[in-house]
Design a protein around this motif. Structure first.
Motif, PDB file in Angstrom:
ATOM      1  N   SER A 132       0.837  -1.187   0.000  1.00  0.00           N
ATOM      2  CA  SER A 132       0.000   0.000   0.000  1.00  0.00           C
ATOM      3  C   SER A 132       0.874   1.239   0.000  1.00  0.00           C
ATOM      4  CB  SER A 132      -0.885   0.013   1.260  1.00  0.00           C
ATOM      5  OG  SER A 132      -0.073   0.173   2.411  1.00  0.00           O
ATOM      6  N   HIS A 133       0.265   2.405  -0.289  1.00  0.00           N
ATOM      7  CA  HIS A 133       1.025   3.656  -0.311  1.00  0.00           C
ATOM      8  C   HIS A 133       1.692   3.904   1.033  1.00  0.00           C
ATOM      9  CE1 HIS A 133       2.131   7.743  -1.344  1.00  0.00           C
ATOM     10  NE2 HIS A 133       1.578   8.143  -0.209  1.00  0.00           N
ATOM     11  N   LYS A 134       0.981   3.570   2.114  1.00  0.00           N
ATOM     12  CA  LYS A 134       1.523   3.790   3.442  1.00  0.00           C
ATOM     13  C   LYS A 134       2.792   2.990   3.658  1.00  0.00           C
ATOM     14  CE  LYS A 134       0.310   3.428   8.339  1.00  0.00           C
ATOM     15  NZ  LYS A 134      -0.744   3.052   9.308  1.00  0.00           N
ATOM     16  N   ASN A 135       2.838   1.771   3.150  1.00  0.00           N
ATOM     17  CA  ASN A 135       3.999   0.911   3.354  1.00  0.00           C
ATOM     18  C   ASN A 135       5.127   1.193   2.372  1.00  0.00           C
ATOM     19  OD1 ASN A 135       2.835  -0.441   5.507  1.00  0.00           O
ATOM     20  ND2 ASN A 135       1.827  -1.937   4.176  1.00  0.00           N
ATOM     21  N   ASN A 136       4.904   2.119   1.438  1.00  0.00           N
ATOM     22  CA  ASN A 136       5.956   2.458   0.490  1.00  0.00           C
ATOM     23  C   ASN A 136       7.039   3.323   1.107  1.00  0.00           C
ATOM     24  OD1 ASN A 136       4.852   1.021  -1.539  1.00  0.00           O
ATOM     25  ND2 ASN A 136       4.093   2.752  -2.720  1.00  0.00           N
ATOM     26  N   MET A 137       6.771   3.931   2.247  1.00  0.00           N
ATOM     27  CA  MET A 137       7.733   4.817   2.891  1.00  0.00           C
ATOM     28  C   MET A 137       8.921   4.023   3.430  1.00  0.00           C
ATOM     29  SD  MET A 137       8.714   7.835   4.069  1.00  0.00           S
ATOM     30  CE  MET A 137       7.309   8.966   4.185  1.00  0.00           C
ATOM     31  N   LEU A 138      10.130   4.447   3.049  1.00  0.00           N
ATOM     32  CA  LEU A 138      11.351   3.870   3.604  1.00  0.00           C
ATOM     33  C   LEU A 138      11.739   4.647   4.848  1.00  0.00           C
ATOM     34  CD1 LEU A 138      13.634   3.264   0.489  1.00  0.00           C
ATOM     35  CD2 LEU A 138      12.801   1.525   2.064  1.00  0.00           C
ATOM     36  N   LYS A 139      11.973   3.930   5.957  1.00  0.00           N
ATOM     37  CA  LYS A 139      12.405   4.553   7.196  1.00  0.00           C
ATOM     38  C   LYS A 139      13.826   4.103   7.508  1.00  0.00           C
ATOM     39  CE  LYS A 139      10.023   6.544   9.749  1.00  0.00           C
ATOM     40  NZ  LYS A 139       9.751   7.986   9.954  1.00  0.00           N
ATOM     41  N   TYR A 140      14.685   5.053   7.825  1.00  0.00           N
ATOM     42  CA  TYR A 140      16.071   4.761   8.175  1.00  0.00           C
ATOM     43  C   TYR A 140      16.253   5.001   9.669  1.00  0.00           C
ATOM     44  CZ  TYR A 140      17.152   4.808   3.184  1.00  0.00           C
ATOM     45  OH  TYR A 140      17.197   4.535   1.834  1.00  0.00           O
ATOM     46  N   SER A 141      16.701   3.970  10.378  1.00  0.00           N
ATOM     47  CA  SER A 141      16.836   4.059  11.822  1.00  0.00           C
ATOM     48  C   SER A 141      18.182   3.507  12.268  1.00  0.00           C
ATOM     49  CB  SER A 141      15.705   3.269  12.496  1.00  0.00           C
ATOM     50  OG  SER A 141      15.973   3.037  13.854  1.00  0.00           O
ATOM     51  N   ARG A 142      18.745   4.130  13.299  1.00  0.00           N
ATOM     52  CA  ARG A 142      20.011   3.642  13.836  1.00  0.00           C
ATOM     53  C   ARG A 142      19.854   2.256  14.459  1.00  0.00           C
ATOM     54  NH1 ARG A 142      22.912   8.911  16.567  1.00  0.00           N
ATOM     55  NH2 ARG A 142      22.401  10.385  14.899  1.00  0.00           N
ATOM     56  N   ILE A 170      16.960  -0.269   7.727  1.00  0.00           N
ATOM     57  CA  ILE A 170      16.014   0.215   6.728  1.00  0.00           C
ATOM     58  C   ILE A 170      14.760  -0.641   6.771  1.00  0.00           C
ATOM     59  CG2 ILE A 170      15.665   0.724   4.278  1.00  0.00           C
ATOM     60  CD1 ILE A 170      18.699   0.783   3.957  1.00  0.00           C
ATOM     61  N   THR A 171      13.615   0.006   6.914  1.00  0.00           N
ATOM     62  CA  THR A 171      12.340  -0.706   6.890  1.00  0.00           C
ATOM     63  C   THR A 171      11.419  -0.002   5.902  1.00  0.00           C
ATOM     64  OG1 THR A 171      11.509   0.623   8.750  1.00  0.00           O
ATOM     65  CG2 THR A 171      12.549  -1.479   9.279  1.00  0.00           C
ATOM     66  N   GLY A 172      10.485  -0.757   5.332  1.00  0.00           N
ATOM     67  CA  GLY A 172       9.574  -0.167   4.367  1.00  0.00           C
ATOM     68  C   GLY A 172       8.936  -1.216   3.482  1.00  0.00           C
ATOM     69  N   PRO A 173       8.962  -1.019   2.146  1.00  0.00           N
ATOM     70  CA  PRO A 173       8.359  -1.993   1.228  1.00  0.00           C
ATOM     71  C   PRO A 173       8.921  -3.394   1.459  1.00  0.00           C
ATOM     72  CG  PRO A 173       8.959   0.015   0.058  1.00  0.00           C
ATOM     73  CD  PRO A 173       9.523   0.135   1.435  1.00  0.00           C
ATOM     74  N   PHE A 224      11.338   8.428   1.278  1.00  0.00           N
ATOM     75  CA  PHE A 224      12.188   7.995   2.387  1.00  0.00           C
ATOM     76  C   PHE A 224      12.337   9.112   3.404  1.00  0.00           C
ATOM     77  CE2 PHE A 224      15.230   9.423  -0.929  1.00  0.00           C
ATOM     78  CZ  PHE A 224      15.926  10.409  -0.235  1.00  0.00           C
ATOM     79  N   ASP A 225      12.616   8.699   4.635  1.00  0.00           N
ATOM     80  CA  ASP A 225      12.748   9.625   5.757  1.00  0.00           C
ATOM     81  C   ASP A 225      13.942   9.190   6.586  1.00  0.00           C
ATOM     82  OD1 ASP A 225      12.546  11.217   7.976  1.00  0.00           O
ATOM     83  OD2 ASP A 225      10.552  10.545   8.579  1.00  0.00           O
ATOM     84  N   MET A 226      14.902  10.091   6.783  1.00  0.00           N
ATOM     85  CA  MET A 226      16.100   9.771   7.548  1.00  0.00           C
ATOM     86  C   MET A 226      16.253  10.729   8.722  1.00  0.00           C
ATOM     87  SD  MET A 226      18.904   8.616   4.685  1.00  0.00           S
ATOM     88  CE  MET A 226      18.426   9.598   3.265  1.00  0.00           C
ATOM     89  N   ASP A 227      15.219  10.827   9.535  1.00  0.00           N
ATOM     90  CA  ASP A 227      15.274  11.719  10.693  1.00  0.00           C
ATOM     91  C   ASP A 227      16.331  11.232  11.690  1.00  0.00           C
ATOM     92  OD1 ASP A 227      14.547  13.791  12.446  1.00  0.00           O
ATOM     93  OD2 ASP A 227      13.239  12.428  13.549  1.00  0.00           O
ATOM     94  N   ASP A 228      16.228   9.987  12.088  1.00  0.00           N
ATOM     95  CA  ASP A 228      17.191   9.369  13.012  1.00  0.00           C
ATOM     96  C   ASP A 228      18.237   8.632  12.182  1.00  0.00           C
ATOM     97  OD1 ASP A 228      18.384   8.352  15.320  1.00  0.00           O
ATOM     98  OD2 ASP A 228      17.081   6.590  15.326  1.00  0.00           O
ATOM     99  N   ALA A 229      19.079   9.392  11.499  1.00  0.00           N
ATOM    100  CA  ALA A 229      19.909   8.829  10.430  1.00  0.00           C
ATOM    101  C   ALA A 229      21.061   7.974  10.944  1.00  0.00           C
ATOM    102  CB  ALA A 229      20.465   9.961   9.563  1.00  0.00           C
ATOM    103  N   PRO A 230      21.194   6.757  10.390  1.00  0.00           N
ATOM    104  CA  PRO A 230      22.394   5.962  10.622  1.00  0.00           C
ATOM    105  C   PRO A 230      23.457   6.344   9.594  1.00  0.00           C
ATOM    106  CG  PRO A 230      20.853   4.705   9.307  1.00  0.00           C
ATOM    107  CD  PRO A 230      20.206   6.053   9.567  1.00  0.00           C
ATOM    108  N   ILE A 231      24.643   5.781   9.722  1.00  0.00           N
ATOM    109  CA  ILE A 231      25.648   5.855   8.667  1.00  0.00           C
ATOM    110  C   ILE A 231      25.310   4.763   7.665  1.00  0.00           C
ATOM    111  CG2 ILE A 231      28.093   5.845   8.100  1.00  0.00           C
ATOM    112  CD1 ILE A 231      27.390   8.035  10.051  1.00  0.00           C
ATOM    113  N   GLY A 277      22.476  -2.529   1.296  1.00  0.00           N
ATOM    114  CA  GLY A 277      22.816  -1.448   2.204  1.00  0.00           C
ATOM    115  C   GLY A 277      23.251  -1.969   3.563  1.00  0.00           C
ATOM    116  N   ILE A 278      24.304  -1.393   4.093  1.00  0.00           N
ATOM    117  CA  ILE A 278      24.750  -1.670   5.456  1.00  0.00           C
ATOM    118  C   ILE A 278      24.505  -0.396   6.256  1.00  0.00           C
ATOM    119  CG2 ILE A 278      26.670  -2.330   6.958  1.00  0.00           C
ATOM    120  CD1 ILE A 278      28.010  -3.466   4.363  1.00  0.00           C
ATOM    121  N   THR A 279      23.687  -0.469   7.287  1.00  0.00           N
ATOM    122  CA  THR A 279      23.442   0.698   8.123  1.00  0.00           C
ATOM    123  C   THR A 279      24.044   0.451   9.498  1.00  0.00           C
ATOM    124  OG1 THR A 279      21.253  -0.182   8.719  1.00  0.00           O
ATOM    125  CG2 THR A 279      21.350   1.410   6.919  1.00  0.00           C
ATOM    126  N   VAL A 280      24.759   1.452   9.992  1.00  0.00           N
ATOM    127  CA  VAL A 280      25.430   1.328  11.287  1.00  0.00           C
ATOM    128  C   VAL A 280      25.191   2.606  12.077  1.00  0.00           C
ATOM    129  CG1 VAL A 280      27.609   2.117  10.259  1.00  0.00           C
ATOM    130  CG2 VAL A 280      27.655   0.912  12.439  1.00  0.00           C
TER     131      VAL A 280
END
Length: 328
Positions: free
Chosen positions: A11-21, A25-28, A57-64, A119-122
């Motif tokens: 769904s459109h709601k689940n299309n959002m990619l969230k980046y968290s430390r 990465i969570t989303g689709p 995508f939204d990277m408010d709480d951005a990891p490396i 992607g590797i997020t740290v």
């Protein structure tokens, strides 16, 4: 690492990619993540009929982020943050290190050539712990991110190399399950991060302001030289022959190759045939002698020495271990 999961179109709601430390990465549903340890997550997104061609995508709480485009194309358009109104185009072989706090935008992919992305997020805290005693050696922008600065983004892009490709292939083809799988994936992810940071440091320390950058036409010539170089591993062209075939002098070939691939012509050729040897041995269909000859080595001892120097294991031992895995 299997990321294929049958699912209804998100769904459109689940299309959002969230980046968290903490969560990576969570989303689709095509973005499949594996948490390797607290603050370290591996994510793979493969092309799928269920994959949206345009994702916010939204990277408010951005990891490396350590990002790699394994195939296809994608484009990031930034609508907020330090890269606002900028666009990054990625295609096969593109890779980089990103730290983009308080950043939103969209990820777009062409319908005829969607990207396979790893992607590797740290978390900055975890990565910083490895450099607690020598933060000064890191490039300024990355160091500021690790120290908690949210005003200065990092967007560094590295060169493609056979060694990076080999590590990425090992991750995709991970032969283990359970705890051994996590150990294996973490070791390869850490090696990729170390390689990227090392290249980033070198690119900063070896900057030459007066060095002329290659024009787009010369970049294409260098890429063509690369294709010619690896076309016949048993009979590679000499440097003068290669330069003549692409219409440049030897000096421009050597300096251009280092600009595009961050290594020498010989270094790229050596790493490429080692990557091919690794893949052939991994399949278990050829013995060591056959593989050595197939990648252009006439001396079995020289091949074994080069393979162990790069991968830390003799080719015969690696072949034995792979055949055991295939038979189990």
């Amino acid at each position: 690492m299997n990321t294929d999961t049958p699912a209804d179109r998100p769904s459109h709601k689940n299309n959002m990619l969230k980046y968290s430390r903490k969560e990576g990465i969570t989303g689709p549903r095509t973005f499949q993540s594996c948490k390797l340890r607290p603050g370290l997550t591996l994510t793979i997104a493969k092309p799928s009929q269920d994959a949206p061609l345009k994702t916010s995508f939204d990277m408010d709480d951005a990891p490396i982020q350590f990002g790699f485009t394994l195939s296809g194309k994608n484009r990031c358009l930034y609508s907020s943050g330090g890269l606002r109104n900028q666009t990054n185009e990625m295609q096969t072989g593109s890779n980089g290190i990103l730290y983009l706090p308080k950043t939103c935008g969209t990820l777009e992919q062409p319908s005829d050539n969607p990207a396979c992305i790893l992607g590797i997020t740290v978390s900055p805290e975890l990565l910083c712990s490895y450099f607690a005693d020598n933060l000064a050696q890191l490039p300024k922008q990355l160091r500021m991110g690790l120290e908690g600065c949210k005003e200065t983004p990092t967007a560094w892009f590295g060169s493609g190399s056979p060694i990076k490709q080999c590590l990425l292939t090992q991750i995709l083809d991970c032969p283990y399950t359970g705890g051994m799988r996590k150990l294996f994936l973490e070791s390869r992810a850490m090696e990729l991060m170390a390689m990227q940071i090392h290249e980033y440091i070198l690119s900063e320390s070896q900057r030459h302001p007066k060095q002329a950058r290659l024009c787009p036409a010369d970049v294409e010539r260098i890429r063509h030289a690369r294709d010619i170089l690896v076309r016949d591993l048993e009979n590679p062209p000499s440097l003068p022959e290669l330069a003549a075939q692409i219409g440049v002098n030897e000096k421009k070939l050597k300096t251009g190759f280092r600009q595009v691939y961050s290594t020498s012509v010989f270094g790229y050729f050596r790493d490429h045939r080692m990557h091919k040897a690794y893949k052939m041995l991994q399949q278990g269909n050829h013995n060591v002698t056959e593989v050595a000859y197939a990648v252009g080595y006439q001396s079995l001892s020289h091949f074994s020495h080069a393979f162990k120097k790069l991968f830390g294991i003799l080719p015969k031992d690696f072949l034995t271990s792979q055949r055991r895995l295939l038979a189990s």
